[in-house]
Design a protein around this motif. Structure first.
Motif, PDB file in Angstrom:
ATOM      1  N   ARG A  33      77.323  32.232  10.306  1.00 58.82           N
ATOM      2  CA  ARG A  33      76.153  33.084  10.515  1.00 58.82           C
ATOM      3  C   ARG A  33      75.100  32.359  11.358  1.00 58.82           C
ATOM      4  O   ARG A  33      74.402  32.986  12.154  1.00 58.82           O
ATOM      5  CB  ARG A  33      75.565  33.488   9.158  1.00 58.82           C
ATOM      6  CG  ARG A  33      74.438  34.521   9.272  1.00 58.82           C
ATOM      7  CD  ARG A  33      73.929  34.948   7.922  1.00 58.82           C
ATOM      8  NE  ARG A  33      74.886  35.813   7.242  1.00 58.82           N
ATOM      9  CZ  ARG A  33      75.471  35.525   6.084  1.00 58.82           C
ATOM     10  NH1 ARG A  33      75.210  34.393   5.473  1.00 58.82           N
ATOM     11  NH2 ARG A  33      76.319  36.355   5.534  1.00 58.82           N
ATOM     12  N   GLY A  74      75.225  32.906  15.076  1.00 57.24           N
ATOM     13  CA  GLY A  74      74.919  34.222  15.623  1.00 57.24           C
ATOM     14  C   GLY A  74      76.106  35.165  15.517  1.00 57.24           C
ATOM     15  O   GLY A  74      77.235  34.774  15.216  1.00 57.24           O
ATOM     16  N   ARG A  75      75.855  36.431  15.774  1.00 58.70           N
ATOM     17  CA  ARG A  75      76.889  37.442  15.642  1.00 58.70           C
ATOM     18  C   ARG A  75      77.775  37.516  16.876  1.00 58.70           C
ATOM     19  O   ARG A  75      78.889  38.019  16.817  1.00 58.70           O
ATOM     20  CB  ARG A  75      76.245  38.807  15.364  1.00 58.70           C
ATOM     21  CG  ARG A  75      75.351  38.818  14.122  1.00 58.70           C
ATOM     22  CD  ARG A  75      74.763  40.175  13.869  1.00 58.70           C
ATOM     23  NE  ARG A  75      75.740  41.120  13.365  1.00 58.70           N
ATOM     24  CZ  ARG A  75      76.099  41.220  12.091  1.00 58.70           C
ATOM     25  NH1 ARG A  75      75.551  40.430  11.185  1.00 58.70           N
ATOM     26  NH2 ARG A  75      76.988  42.109  11.698  1.00 58.70           N
ATOM     27  N   ARG A  76      77.260  37.023  18.006  1.00 54.51           N
ATOM     28  CA  ARG A  76      78.066  37.035  19.219  1.00 54.51           C
ATOM     29  C   ARG A  76      79.091  35.914  19.179  1.00 54.51           C
ATOM     30  O   ARG A  76      78.861  34.851  18.611  1.00 54.51           O
ATOM     31  CB  ARG A  76      77.162  36.876  20.436  1.00 54.51           C
ATOM     32  CG  ARG A  76      76.191  38.038  20.645  1.00 54.51           C
ATOM     33  CD  ARG A  76      75.289  37.767  21.820  1.00 54.51           C
ATOM     34  NE  ARG A  76      76.057  37.551  23.040  1.00 54.51           N
ATOM     35  CZ  ARG A  76      75.519  37.173  24.196  1.00 54.51           C
ATOM     36  NH1 ARG A  76      74.214  36.957  24.274  1.00 54.51           N
ATOM     37  NH2 ARG A  76      76.274  37.004  25.265  1.00 54.51           N
ATOM     38  N   GLY A 102      83.224  36.707  17.791  1.00 53.52           N
ATOM     39  CA  GLY A 102      82.029  37.472  17.481  1.00 53.52           C
ATOM     40  C   GLY A 102      82.309  38.544  16.442  1.00 53.52           C
ATOM     41  O   GLY A 102      83.416  38.674  15.916  1.00 53.52           O
ATOM     42  N   ILE A 103      81.275  39.297  16.114  1.00 50.66           N
ATOM     43  CA  ILE A 103      81.399  40.420  15.185  1.00 50.66           C
ATOM     44  C   ILE A 103      81.153  41.707  15.964  1.00 50.66           C
ATOM     45  O   ILE A 103      80.088  41.904  16.543  1.00 50.66           O
ATOM     46  CB  ILE A 103      80.379  40.329  14.028  1.00 50.66           C
ATOM     47  CG1 ILE A 103      80.617  39.071  13.197  1.00 50.66           C
ATOM     48  CG2 ILE A 103      80.481  41.561  13.133  1.00 50.66           C
ATOM     49  CD1 ILE A 103      79.646  38.922  12.046  1.00 50.66           C
ATOM     50  N   ASN A 124      78.437  46.394  13.021  1.00 50.17           N
ATOM     51  CA  ASN A 124      77.026  46.310  12.655  1.00 50.17           C
ATOM     52  C   ASN A 124      76.910  46.355  11.139  1.00 50.17           C
ATOM     53  O   ASN A 124      76.573  47.378  10.544  1.00 50.17           O
ATOM     54  CB  ASN A 124      76.239  47.456  13.297  1.00 50.17           C
ATOM     55  CG  ASN A 124      74.739  47.300  13.080  1.00 50.17           C
ATOM     56  OD1 ASN A 124      74.257  46.202  12.817  1.00 50.17           O
ATOM     57  ND2 ASN A 124      74.012  48.398  13.178  1.00 50.17           N
ATOM     58  N   GLU A 134      73.646  42.856   5.518  1.00 51.17           N
ATOM     59  CA  GLU A 134      73.874  41.643   4.740  1.00 51.17           C
ATOM     60  C   GLU A 134      74.410  42.007   3.361  1.00 51.17           C
ATOM     61  O   GLU A 134      73.851  42.858   2.667  1.00 51.17           O
ATOM     62  CB  GLU A 134      72.574  40.860   4.594  1.00 51.17           C
ATOM     63  CG  GLU A 134      72.756  39.514   3.902  1.00 51.17           C
ATOM     64  CD  GLU A 134      71.494  38.685   3.902  1.00 51.17           C
ATOM     65  OE1 GLU A 134      71.396  37.772   3.069  1.00 51.17           O
ATOM     66  OE2 GLU A 134      70.608  38.961   4.734  1.00 51.17           O
ATOM     67  N   ASP A 181      79.810  41.470   4.786  1.00 57.34           N
ATOM     68  CA  ASP A 181      79.348  40.657   5.906  1.00 57.34           C
ATOM     69  C   ASP A 181      79.675  39.189   5.667  1.00 57.34           C
ATOM     70  O   ASP A 181      80.076  38.476   6.593  1.00 57.34           O
ATOM     71  CB  ASP A 181      77.843  40.853   6.083  1.00 57.34           C
ATOM     72  CG  ASP A 181      77.301  40.072   7.272  1.00 57.34           C
ATOM     73  OD1 ASP A 181      77.815  40.273   8.385  1.00 57.34           O
ATOM     74  OD2 ASP A 181      76.387  39.251   7.081  1.00 57.34           O
ATOM     75  N   ASP A 182      79.537  38.727   4.422  1.00 58.95           N
ATOM     76  CA  ASP A 182      79.886  37.341   4.092  1.00 58.95           C
ATOM     77  C   ASP A 182      81.364  37.081   4.341  1.00 58.95           C
ATOM     78  O   ASP A 182      81.740  36.056   4.925  1.00 58.95           O
ATOM     79  CB  ASP A 182      79.557  37.040   2.622  1.00 58.95           C
ATOM     80  CG  ASP A 182      78.062  36.954   2.370  1.00 58.95           C
ATOM     81  OD1 ASP A 182      77.305  36.710   3.334  1.00 58.95           O
ATOM     82  OD2 ASP A 182      77.650  37.150   1.210  1.00 58.95           O
ATOM     83  N   ASN A 204      82.141  36.757   8.006  1.00 62.21           N
ATOM     84  CA  ASN A 204      81.692  35.472   8.544  1.00 62.21           C
ATOM     85  C   ASN A 204      82.543  34.309   8.044  1.00 62.21           C
ATOM     86  O   ASN A 204      82.721  33.319   8.758  1.00 62.21           O
ATOM     87  CB  ASN A 204      80.221  35.240   8.197  1.00 62.21           C
ATOM     88  CG  ASN A 204      79.284  35.952   9.143  1.00 62.21           C
ATOM     89  OD1 ASN A 204      79.261  35.672  10.346  1.00 62.21           O
ATOM     90  ND2 ASN A 204      78.520  36.900   8.628  1.00 62.21           N
ATOM     91  N   ARG A 244      85.443  34.332  10.297  1.00 62.83           N
ATOM     92  CA  ARG A 244      85.056  33.746  11.578  1.00 62.83           C
ATOM     93  C   ARG A 244      85.006  32.228  11.494  1.00 62.83           C
ATOM     94  O   ARG A 244      85.450  31.519  12.409  1.00 62.83           O
ATOM     95  CB  ARG A 244      83.687  34.266  11.997  1.00 62.83           C
ATOM     96  CG  ARG A 244      83.618  35.743  12.287  1.00 62.83           C
ATOM     97  CD  ARG A 244      82.192  36.165  12.525  1.00 62.83           C
ATOM     98  NE  ARG A 244      81.676  35.665  13.778  1.00 62.83           N
ATOM     99  CZ  ARG A 244      80.405  35.331  14.001  1.00 62.83           C
ATOM    100  NH1 ARG A 244      79.530  35.391  13.014  1.00 62.83           N
ATOM    101  NH2 ARG A 244      80.006  34.913  15.180  1.00 62.83           N
TER     102      ARG A 244
END
Length: 373
Positions: free
Chosen positions: A25, A28-30, A58-59, A62, A65, A69-70, A73, A76
């Protein structure tokens, strides 16, 4: 052992998810390249820093949180990989240097500085700038910062400690086990040796209570448990200086087999001895591996630089006792005490008798060991 209630288990697992997702996280999301830095250290003449450059996906969603989302990530973070031959500029004050990452994305920085930092400015920042790569779309540099511990000018000792079987039980030195204990069970007393937190605080503050000695930690573990150990040190109130690991290992696409770590601990300690040139050291380790042998060799290579060696007794069998006693007799000729201690209190008693810690520190170690017995 009392098992957590479903409610506590859920809360603990949520904390674990947020904790595991944090590094991805931060980037960043990119998608793209990310600089991960580890806490560095230095003097008022030179600083040392380790870090790594990753590429992570990236993600495309949208997501708000929350647990989903966790989890995204965490995925990722799991699939990101080190970037080789990336060029960074590292700046501390007015000094800067360019470094190139190795084949696994790691970089090591040793930078000479000439800064008139105030005596109370113990933490400084390094600024890192990752230059654009050759890939299409990588036109913008990536930037990050790293904390550097700069001890006061008036120092009497520095401390280097092993982590595995010295600060924590090796049985919990795995990422998932430690996280379960820290976030779900909150069983910190089952991960740290009794009295170790109080003893390290006493060493940090010294005989005057205001020394702020450099506390440097080495481990046989991989860099991937750095953030877990950092949290562990924070929760246990152990003075958290830089944590220097010996190798990156584990089954990954880039590195399917462990990198051999022979002599890396001695190499790291030599680097610290050179950085704090002329400053005497206190070394702490355990009897389960080769800490006594490695430390004894360093005593002979650097006469007068190591004043005390504390070895936690974790082995079985009298043969090991005899070999460590022989090493203690060797280093005594160089004016160094090697103490094979059954617990933190025995270490603290010797440290107090020789003026390394204050009486208040000794009594805190005694009280902690008594509560945990």
């Amino acid at each position: 052992m009392n098992l957590p209630t479903p409610r506590k288990l859920y809360r603990g697992l949520r904390k674990m998810l947020r904790f595991l997702a944090r590094p991805a996280r931060r980037g960043g999301r990119r998608g793209g390249r990310v600089i991960q830095t580890y806490r560095g250290y230095g003097s008022r003449r030179s600083v040392f820093l380790i870090g790594r450059v990753f590429r992570q996906p990236g993600i495309g969603l949208n997501l708000k949180e929350g647990p989903l989302d966790d989890i995204v990530n965490i995925v990722r973070r799991t699939v990101r990989w080190g970037v080789r031959d990336a060029r960074l500029t590292v700046t501390v004050g007015a000094a800067s240097v360019d470094v190139i990452t190795d084949r696994d994305g790691y970089f090591h920085v040793t930078l000479d500085v000439d800064e008139d930092w105030p005596d109370q400015a113990f933490w400084q920042q390094a600024r890192l700038r990752l230059h654009p790569g050759r890939r299409e779309g990588e036109r913008e540099p990536v930037e990050a910062s790293a904390d550097l511990y700069i001890p006061p000018r008036d120092l009497d000792h520095a401390v280097i400690s092993d982590i595995d079987d010295t600060v924590i039980y090796t049985g919990v030195a795995s990422k998932l086990t430690m996280m379960y204990q820290l976030f779900v069970l909150k069983a910190r007393h089952r991960t740290a040796f009794p009295g170790v937190s109080a003893f390290y605080r006493a060493l940090f503050h010294g005989d005057t209570g205001e020394r702020r000695r450099p506390m440097l930690y080495v481990s046989r573990g991989p860099w991937s448990i750095y953030d877990v150990l950092e949290e562990f040190f924070h929760l246990n109130r152990i003075p958290h200086g830089p944590i220097l690991f010996l190798r990156e290992w584990g089954v990954t696409l880039q590195r399917p087999l462990p990198i051999r770590a022979k002599d890396h601990k001695a190499m790291l300690i030599r680097r610290m001895l050179a950085l704090y040139d002329g400053l005497p050291f206190i070394l702490i380790g355990d009897s389960g591996q080769r800490d006594p042998e490695v430390y004894a060799e360093l005593v002979e290579q650097y006469p007068g630089r190591v004043r005390a060696i504390y070895i936690r007794h974790v082995h079985r069998g009298s043969d090991r006792d005899q070999s460590i006693q022989a090493l203690a007799e060797r280093v005594a000729a160089q004016g160094c005490d090697m103490i094979l201690a059954k617990d933190s209190l025995e270490m603290a008693q010797h440290a107090f008798q020789h003026g390394y810690i204050a009486r208040d520190g000794l009594e805190e170690v005694r009280a902690d060991c008594s509560r945990r017995s």
